[in-house]
Design an enzyme around this catalytic site. Structure first.
Site, mmCIF file in Angstrom:
data_model
loop_
_atom_site.group_PDB
_atom_site.id
_atom_site.type_symbol
_atom_site.label_atom_id
_atom_site.label_comp_id
_atom_site.label_asym_id
_atom_site.label_seq_id
_atom_site.Cartn_x
_atom_site.Cartn_y
_atom_site.Cartn_z
ATOM 1 C CG ASP A 36 -55.293 -42.677 38.415
ATOM 2 O OD1 ASP A 36 -54.191 -43.067 38.005
ATOM 3 O OD2 ASP A 36 -56.328 -42.725 37.720
ATOM 4 C CD GLU A 64 -49.897 -46.755 31.223
ATOM 5 O OE1 GLU A 64 -50.448 -45.711 31.599
ATOM 6 O OE2 GLU A 64 -49.809 -47.783 31.924
HETATM 7 O O1 KIV Z 1 -51.285 -42.995 37.756
HETATM 8 C C1 KIV Z 1 -50.131 -43.075 37.318
HETATM 9 O O2 KIV Z 1 -49.174 -43.368 38.034
HETATM 10 C C2 KIV Z 1 -49.920 -42.803 35.901
HETATM 11 C C3 KIV Z 1 -48.560 -43.057 35.350
HETATM 12 C C4 KIV Z 1 -48.309 -44.500 35.327
HETATM 13 C C5 KIV Z 1 -48.346 -42.390 34.049
HETATM 14 O O3 KIV Z 1 -50.818 -42.416 35.223
#
Ligand code: KIV
Length: 283
Positions: free
Chosen positions: A57, A195
């Site tokens: 997202d 994260e």
């Molecule tokens: O939306 C995204 O790109 C993510 C990654 C950073 C893990 O959730």
């Protein structure tokens, strides 16, 4: 855009797409290579090198200039999910469930996750959340929807957490993050994204949970790594501590556009070699 038959560099390899099960089996082995992808040509290039492509997202911030991921809707994820699936032949494609499409109930989560998979051809969904989402993850996985968890720093909770600062830099913060990861892993997630946490906590989480832990800003101790592709290619001015810029494509683009603009203004482009001649003339 090129009008050649294979504009994306898509090759003729048959699709032999990785599954969530294949990724789960990589726990503790060669690190799992993951990147984000939103469009077909990039997916086709990343696919050869990656085990997993996430239609994150983050597309809202990277491609649409939003200042958080909260404004992304399911239709956008499905559109980009389809595009990525067209370019990916071997990597597992995972669709991020956007904010507001899965938190209300496990039934809401199933309905929207089922759409994300059936309308794109992707092999799994990702959702953010820990203990509070465990029942939902279990509901989905028992009904045939492979789930990638996401704990630690959760960008969709930016307002609740008050920012994007790394977590777990004080030992007192460890337990809830560890409990989140364990709850999601035990609910049947095939892997968990971790994260923005300090290295010792990342190591502890990776050693504790049975499924692979894929880190972003979570040190080298995890079972795999993911980054936002545009970040690691140097397309943005800001550069968070956890991102290594493997290229400076932003600068390369600026240089190329500068050259183009100078050549157009000087009437040096298009040159003879880019110019159609009348049939039957010499060149
Ligand atoms: O939306 C995204 O790109 C993510 C990654 C950073 C893990 O959730």
């Amino acid at each position: 855009m090129s009008t050649s038959p294979k504009p994306y560099g898509v090759d003729a390899r048959p699709k032999r797409q990785a599954t969530a099960k294949n990724i789960a089996a990589m726990k503790g082995g060669t690190p799992i290579v993951c990147l984000t992808a939103y469009i077909t040509p990039m997916a086709a290039r990343l696919d050869k090198h990656c085990d997993l492509l996430l239609v994150g997202d983050s597309v809202g911030m990277v491609l649409y200039g939003m200042d958080s991921t909260l404004g992304v809707d399911l239709e956008t994820m499905i559109r980009h999910g389809r595009a990525v699936c067209r370019g990916a032949k071997q990597a597992l494609v995972v669709i991020d469930m956007p904010f507001g499409t899965y938190e209300e109930s496990k039934e809401q989560a199933f309905r929207n996750a089922a759409r994300a998979l059936s309308e794109t051809g992707a092999g799994a969904v990702k959702l953010e959340g820990g203990v509070e989402m465990a029942e939902t993850v279990s509901f989905l996985t028992k009904r045939g929807i492979p789930v990638l968890g996401h704990v630690g720093l959760m960008p969709q909770s930016v307002h609740a957490h008050g920012g994007y600062a790394a977590r777990g830099r004080h030992v007192e913060e460890w337990d809830p993050i560890l409990e989140d990861a364990v709850a999601i892993a035990e609910s049947g997630a095939f892997a968990v994204v971790l994260e923005g946490v300090a290295e010792p906590l990342a190591r502890k989480v990776t050693e504790t949970v049975a499924c692979p832990v894929i880190g972003i800003g979570a040190s080298n101790a995890c079972d795999g790594q993911i980054l936002v592709t545009e970040d690691m290619l140097g397309l943005f001015a800001i550069n968070p501590k956890f991102v290594k810029r493997f290229a400076e494509l932003g600068q390369s683009i600026e240089d190329a556009i500068g050259d183009y603009s100078s050549e157009v203004r000087a009437r040096n482009f298009p040159g003879d070699e880019h110019t159609y001649k009348m049939k039957g003339s010499d060149s």
